[in-house]
Every structure is written in structure tokens, then in C-alpha cells.
Write an enzyme that holds these catalytic residues in place. Structure first.
Site, short mmCIF file in Angstrom:
data_model
loop_
_atom_site.label_atom_id
_atom_site.label_comp_id
_atom_site.label_asym_id
_atom_site.label_seq_id
_atom_site.Cartn_x
_atom_site.Cartn_y
_atom_site.Cartn_z
CD GLU A 282 22.86 51.63 30.43
OE1 GLU A 282 22.94 50.40 30.37
OE2 GLU A 282 23.84 52.37 30.55
CG ASP A 355 28.82 52.07 34.13
OD1 ASP A 355 28.73 51.09 34.88
OD2 ASP A 355 28.62 52.00 32.91
CD GLU A 383 31.23 48.76 30.50
OE1 GLU A 383 30.72 48.11 31.43
OE2 GLU A 383 30.61 49.64 29.87
C1 GCV Z 1 24.55 45.43 30.96
C2 GCV Z 1 26.91 50.15 31.48
C3 GCV Z 1 27.44 49.18 30.45
C4 GCV Z 1 26.32 48.32 29.88
C5 GCV Z 1 25.63 47.59 31.04
C6 GCV Z 1 25.12 48.64 32.04
C7 GCV Z 1 24.49 48.01 33.25
O1 GCV Z 1 26.11 51.09 30.88
O2 GCV Z 1 28.08 49.89 29.42
O3 GCV Z 1 26.87 47.39 28.97
O4 GCV Z 1 24.57 46.80 30.57
O5 GCV Z 1 26.20 49.44 32.46
O6 GCV Z 1 25.19 47.86 34.23
O7 GCV Z 1 23.32 47.66 33.21
#
Ligand code: GCV
Length: 710
Positions: A282, A355, A383
Site C-alpha cells: 500500500e 483484510d 474497521e
Molecule cells: C494501516 C488495510 C487498512 C489500512 C491499513 C492496512 C494495513 O488496508 O484499510 O488502513 O493500514 O490494512 O493493515 O496495513
């Protein structure tokens, strides 16, 4: 006028600081954090203030050294408890355990047992940014960081004012150092022994001397409670704050930079735990940027930490935008590296391959790297589970995962399965913020508690943990018939909540149908031109005129092939694949008859009808949760009761939104009517499509906002 405002402000501060005994601000604990600072003194003070009975004896017993760190024994004869451990922290854990037994009404007159942790490192990850915001945080701002180092007050020596560092400016209700001590105490009381205070999307700034000095202050507060400090680091730090022109792990200057940085850290924090790293994921930098592997990156850091006993927790959460199946990628990138990681590296793997969805298959990486240390990462913060608006007790999800890992993956991630491994760990992304309830609402505290309890003993049941938590938090010191009834209702609510969420959000193995970005509410129809395909719900649901679901079988992406052979066979065949993972692994025709369980009902019916019934059941369960809670009126702190009652109302309205949004949208593909025994939709699809909450990734939508959009 100004004077009046000042008086009002002072009064409101006093008011916020005055809390009633069971409003949840004390978590599951009794009394207050002792003002003493050595571990043994804390243990004695806790027992003095809360133990009712003959004074317990605390004994250091070096012969218990062979047991995992923190293990303890408790013997109670004729009412006098003796707690023994090889370490002071073990005695502290034993003291909290003894108090828990007493407060939950267990046998504390004649008993003898030994308690040893399932995992050596039991660690909370905080996704807290240095500016005080919390990524995916729904409980206010960070308890660790304030707005900006630049805005901090400094003394004549240039040191940052401790209050300013540890406490965000805009929430002065609780003194911050006390808040950190309370945090440490809460963790110790359930056996959590480590924390990472900064986001895995890490700022390089955290490794500057200025910030390290502040981390040292936190570490000093945490230490007596047995809490080790770790830091999430940015792999490009040598470039961003070190002035180098590369962060290549094989470059000598880069290695030197990390060696020196690690030395600096250990000088300040001699018991520093190590680094947590999100690399090449990411947008985060990593070794791949320099043509190196994850193993080369992790090992470079591990070498620098090794002389001090530090470790690297290297995350396997990786996926590229172009791959046809995101669920396979961590395995594809990491499995071939098995055997290449140094022994102080542990690979941190999310429980599922996508996720933190309400239900996922377990990640096939577990058990697939026998020469590598592996640890699980869970998500406490909600989340994907309705943020702090929805009541979701997550222990059933985690115990389901533990069972799969032990029974199917045969994965040696804990001591019980592999006593020879000294580096065993388990982590979870925390939901703690500076809100008075710590976690956004009182019920959400149960997941922090459950993580600690399962990390200590992964054989506990979700029901037992719910019982303990609810007694300690909602009904302390109460043991009458009305309490027993209310306790049963709360447990009923907690234990049905996870499956309810699966049903009203994404039943039968559906996943990632969330709104873009903030992930609150449904958006199966999300359409953002040019966006990453694997961030779009349609990538996962694959709805078309024929049917629904992602074909990950051997006729599709063959993700099933990543699992142990026997299990792969079960998953690969839609007739034998567990119904609750069916659409995770198969694209199933709308009219195909499937066998599934919906609540207490086992049924054989078409996929479309089954889907409709699950959504309806999810909504019915949300309503049942409201009723469970309403029955507790008068038995729970009035403010807590009203707050949770309000959230359950939001949750039920959201369940309706999920049901209508998903079914009306999928109906545009299936072309089939709802079965006769279903409720009709109350929303209009076009209006639902138009909803945009416009919130950030740091907040939970308010009731007013939700009511204004739907
Ligand atoms: C901290 C997902 C979440 C992100 C998070 C990522 C991760 O994509 O939406 O907010 O980033 O996981 O676990 O690194």
C-alpha cells in the site's frame, strides 16, 4: 461573559474527570492504579486494595524458570493464597488472576494450578499517527501522540513537556501520564506484555532522537507492568531522516545507519523489543524498491537488533494492484522465502488472506513456512465491523481461527504445538483512544479483553471470556437474581453479534462489499473510474447474470491449492466447501441448490433464496440484540445502558441498509424475486447508490450524519 465561560469550562473539566464507578472508564478493573512504581509493589498494592480475605503470599521461585516467561502458580489452602513465579511480572499476573477469580465468583478457598501463556509475545499494534489521529480508530485521538512535535511546549533545556507529548491538546479530561499507566495496568491485568505505539504506515520521524526521547518516557511508564515497547518503522528512514541516497538493505552505509540507530534506541530503552515493519505494501517503501527480497530487508534489521535481543515482526500483508487474485499474493511472495529469515524475524500474518473481513478463510501462509517463525495479526478495532457504532464481540471469530490453525493448518504458532520454539507471538490492532470509554463504547472493550485472554490462553472459549468480561465490567460486586438474568442477556447479545454481522453484511463467504475508503456501510455498487480494481467490491463479489462469488477453485484462481491437500480438496468442490465460505471460493449459479445453516435452521434451497434468508436473519438478529439489551434496563449503569441502546438502534438501521443495498443490487443480476417469507426492502436502490458519507479513515459516522443520508 468571558468569566462565565471560563467557569463553565472548569466545571465541565471537573465533571468529565468525575466518573461513576461502573461507567466503563475503569475498564474491567477495580480500584485505581497504585502510585508505586516497582512491579512487586504494584502487585502487593493491587492485592491490598482489592483482595478480600487472608493476605496472599507472593514468592519468587527460580525453579519455575523452565516455564514460559510470566508463568505463575496459585495455591490456596484454608483460604490463604500463595502465588509463585520465576519473575516479578509473573507474580503481578498471578495477582490479577487471583483478583479476577474472586471478582467472577470462582473458587478461591481451596485450589492449586499453574498458568502459562500460550504465546511469549502478546502485543497490541496501535495505528496511531504522530499527529494524534488514529488510522481506523473510532475512539478519539491517540493516547500516545499529540498534534505535532513542533507545537509542544519545551523547558529551558529544550525538552518537550511530558503532558504535551502524551496527551492531545484538545482532550484534556484525563491526565495523560495517568492514562498511560492505566493502559499499562489494564494490559498487565490480562497478560498483554507488549505494544507498538505508532502506525505501521510509519513516519520516519519516530526514529529521530527527539521522538525517541519521548518513546523512552512511555517505555519507563510501561516497564513495571511488564509491557515491552516496540516501534513500527519506515524502511526508507535512512534516506528520509538519515540523509543517505538509498535504503538498500545490502548497502554498507544503510546497514551502518541501522546499527547506529538501534544502538541509540537501546541506550535509551535497554529492554526495547524491536521493530514492526510494513514493507512494499500500500505504497510503503521496502526492500523490493532496491531489487531485494523481504528476507534480505528483514534480516538486515534483524542483524542490527540481534546483539540486544531485539526482534523484527515483518508483515506479510502485501498485494499488488494488478494481480488477478489478491487472496493468493502473500503466500506467493512469502512462501518461497521459507528458511531464508534469521531466527529473530517473525512473519506477522493477518488471520485471513484479504483484510479482517467479518468472515474469511484462514490465510494459507499459516503452516506453509515450516522453517520460519509465524505469528497471527487480528484486528480489534472494527474497521470492517461497523466501527464503534456496531456491537460486535469478536472472540467467536478468533476462536474459530485458532481452531482452524491448530486442526487444519497444523501450524506451530504457539508453545503448545512446538515447545522448542522460543519466539512465539500474537498481535492485534488496538481500538484504544482517548475517549472516556477507551474504545468508543463500553461493549467494544470486550474485544481488547478477549484478545488478552486468548493470547494468554488460546484454549479459552468465547463464552467463558464473555462471562468474565461482563461480570467484571458491567456487574462488579453483584450476585443477585436480577444480575444473573441481565448477565445471561448480555452474553446472549455478545455471542450472537459476530454471526449477525456476517449475515447482514456479507453471508455465505461474500467479502469486501464495503464503502470506498472509510469502509462503513455497504457499497457493492461502488464505481470509481480508474480506481485499483482490488479496492472495488465488484472485484470480490463477481456478480453477473449467471451467479455470484469468486472462483478460487482449481478451475479459477486456484487459491484452494495453497491449502493443505485434504482441506484443499474439501474447499475445491462446491458440494463439500463449507457453506459459510462458499462464495469466497466459488462462483455459484443463482439457481443452484445449496445446503446451509441459517440461525437454527438447516435448509436446502437456491443460492438466491439462501442469500436472501441470511440477510433477513442478520437483520432479525440485530433486532434480537436490541431486545437482549433492553431487558437489562435498570441493571447496568444508566449512561452505559443508554449509549449502547442508541448504538444498537444505529446498528439495526445499518443492518437494514446492508440488507437492502446488497440484495437490491444483486437482484439486478439475478432477476429473481425475494422469497415469500422475506420482508420487502424499505430503501430505494438509486438512493442508496447516491450515499456518500464523506468521513475520513479516522472517525466513526455520527447518528445525525447517518440519519441525514438515508
Ligand atoms: C494501516 C488495510 C487498512 C489500512 C491499513 C492496512 C494495513 O488496508 O484499510 O488502513 O493500514 O490494512 O493493515 O496495513
Amino acid at each position: 461573559m468571558k468569566k462565565h465561560l471560563t467557569i463553565l469550562a472548569v466545571l465541565s473539566l471537573l465533571f468529565v474527570g468525575t466518573v461513576s464507578a461502573h461507567d466503563g472508564s475503569q475498564l474491567w478493573l477495580q480500584g485505581s492504579a497504585p502510585s508505586v512504581t516497582s512491579t512487586l509493589e504494584i502487585a502487593n498494592a493491587e492485592l491490598n486494595q482489592s483482595w478480600k480475605g487472608a493476605a496472599p503470599v507472593l514468592k519468587l521461585n527460580k525453579s519455575m524458570k523452565a516455564l514460559p516467561d510470566g508463568s505463575f502458580s496459585i495455591t490456596i489452602q484454608a483460604g490463604t493464597p500463595v502465588i509463585q513465579s520465576a519473575s516479578e511480572v509473573g507474580l503481578l499476573y498471578g495477582s490479577y488472576h487471583l483478583l479476577r477469580l474472586q471478582q467472577t465468583g470462582a473458587n478461591v478457598t481451596d485450589t492449586a494450578f499453574v498458568e502459562r501463556p500460550s504465546y511469549n509475545i502478546r502485543i497490541l499494534n496501535h495505528w496511531d499517527n504522530l499527529n494524534g489521529t488514529i488510522e481506523r480508530g473510532y475512539a478519539g485521538r491517540s493516547i500516545f501522540w499529540r498534534n505535532s512535535a513542533d507545537q509542544m511546549r519545551r523547558n529551558a533545556d529544550g525538552e518537550v513537556n511530558e503532558e504535551d507529548l502524551l496527551h492531545p491538546k484538545d482532550a484534556p479530561e484525563i491526565p495523560s501520564v495517568d492514562r498511560l499507566r492505566d493502559y499499562a495496568r489494564a494490559n498487565a491485568s490480562i497478560g498483554i506484555n507488549a505494544y507498538v505505539p505508532d502506525n505501521v504506515n510509519a513516519s520516519p520521524k519516530v526514529l529521530t532522537t527527539e521522538y525517541l526521547l519521548e518513546v523512552k518516557k512511555m517505555a519507563d511508564i510501561m516497564r513495571p507492568y511488564g509491557m515491552k515497547t516496540y516501534l513500527a518503522i519506515n524502511f526508507a528512514s535512512p534516506m528520509v531522516i538519515g540523509g543517505l541516497d538509498t535504503a538498500d538493505p545490502l548497502d554498507k552505509n544503510v546497514q551502518k545507519w541501522w546499527t547506529a540507530k538501534v544502538k541509540e534506541i537501546y541506550k535509551l530503552i535497554p529492554d526495547f523489543g524491536g521493530f514492526l515493519v510494513k514493507a512494499n505494501s500500500e505504497g510503503q517503501p521496502g526492500p523490493n524498491d532496491f531489487g531485494r527480497t523481504h528476507a534480505e530487508g528483514a534480516n538486515m534489521l534483524a542483524k542490527a537488533l540481534k546483539p540486544f535481543g531485539g526482534i523484527v515482526m515483518w508483515r506479510a500483508f502485501v498485494y499488488s494492484p494488478s494481480d488477478p487474485d489478491r487472496a493468493k499474493q502473500a503466500y506467493l511472495e512469502f512462501q518461497p522465502l521459507d528458511g531464508q529469515f534469521l531466527d529473530n524475524v517473525i512473519i506477522q500474518i493477518k488471520n485471513g488472506p484479504i483484510d479482517f473481513q467479518p468472515r474469511e478463510a484462514y490465510s494459507a501462509l499459516f503452516g506453509a513456512m515450516p522453517k520460519t517463525r509465524e505469528m497471527a495479526e487480528w484486528q480489534i478495532t472494527q474497521e470492517y465491523l461497523g466501527h464503534s457504532n456496531h456491537i460486535a464481540y469478536l472472540a467467536p471469530m478468533w476462536t474459530e481461527f485458532i481452531q482452524q490453525i491448530k486442526e487444519i493448518a497444523h501450524c506451530p504458532i504457539n508453545n503448545a504445538l512446538s515447545p522448542a520454539r522460543s519466539l512465539t507471538a500474537i498481535s492485534a490492532v488496538s481500538n484504544v483512544g482517548n475517549s472516556p470509554s477507551w474504545c468508543g463504547n463500553v461493549m467494544a472493550q470486550s474485544n481488547w479483553y478477549a484478545f488478552g485472554r486468548l493470547a494468554w490462553n488460546d484454549e479459552l472459549s468465547a463464552c467463558q471470556i464473555a462471562d468474565e468480561w461482563a461480570r467484571l465490567t458491567l456487574f462488579p460486586d453483584r450476585d443477585d437474581a436480577a444480575t444473573t438474568k441481565a448477565l445471561a442477556n448480555v452474553k446472549c447479545l455478545m455471542l450472537r453479534s459476530r454471526e449477525a454481522i456476517v449475515d447482514y453484511m456479507m453471508p455465505l463467504g461474500l467479502h469486501h462489499q464495503f464503502a470506498w475508503g472509510h469502509h462503513y456501510g455497504p457499497e457493492p455498487y461502488c464505481d470509481i473510474p480508474g480506481a485499483r480494481p482490488d479496492w472495488m467490491p465488484s472485484y470480490y463479489a463477481k456478480a453477473d447474470a449467471e451467479g455470484l462469488g469468486f472462483n478460487r477453485s482449481s478451475t479459477g484462481s486456484n487459491a484452494t491449492g495453497q491449502y493443505p491437500t485434504d482441506y484443499a480438496k474439501v474447499l475445491d468442490n462446491p458440494e463439500t466447501c463449507p457453506y459459510d465460505l462458499l462464495l469466497w471460493f466459488h462462483h455459484v449459479p443463482w439457481g443452484k441448490t445449496i445446503q446451509h445453516r441459517c440461525g437454527d435452521r438447516v435448509a436446502r434451497e437456491s443460492l438466491w433464496n439462501a442469500l436472501c434468508h441470511h440477510y433477513q436473519h442478520g437483520l432479525d438478529e440485530a433486532r434480537a440484540m436490541q431486545r437482549d439489551w433492553d431487558r437489562c434496563q435498570g441493571q447496568i449503569d444508566a449512561d452505559v445502558f443508554a449509549d449502547i441502546q442508541r448504538r444498537l438502534r444505529i446498528q439495526t438501521r445499518d443492518a437494514q441498509w446492508w440488507k437492502d443495498g446488497c440484495l437490491l443490487y444483486f437482484q439486478t443480476f439475478s432477476g429473481l424475486p425475494f422469497p415469500d417469507d422475506m420482508e420487502s426492502a424499505v430503501h430505494d436502490l438509486d438512493k442508496l447508490r447516491a450515499i456518500k458519507l464523506g468521513i475520513t479513515n479516522y472517525e466513526c459516522p455520527s447518528e445525525e450524519l447517518l440519519d441525514s443520508v438515508r
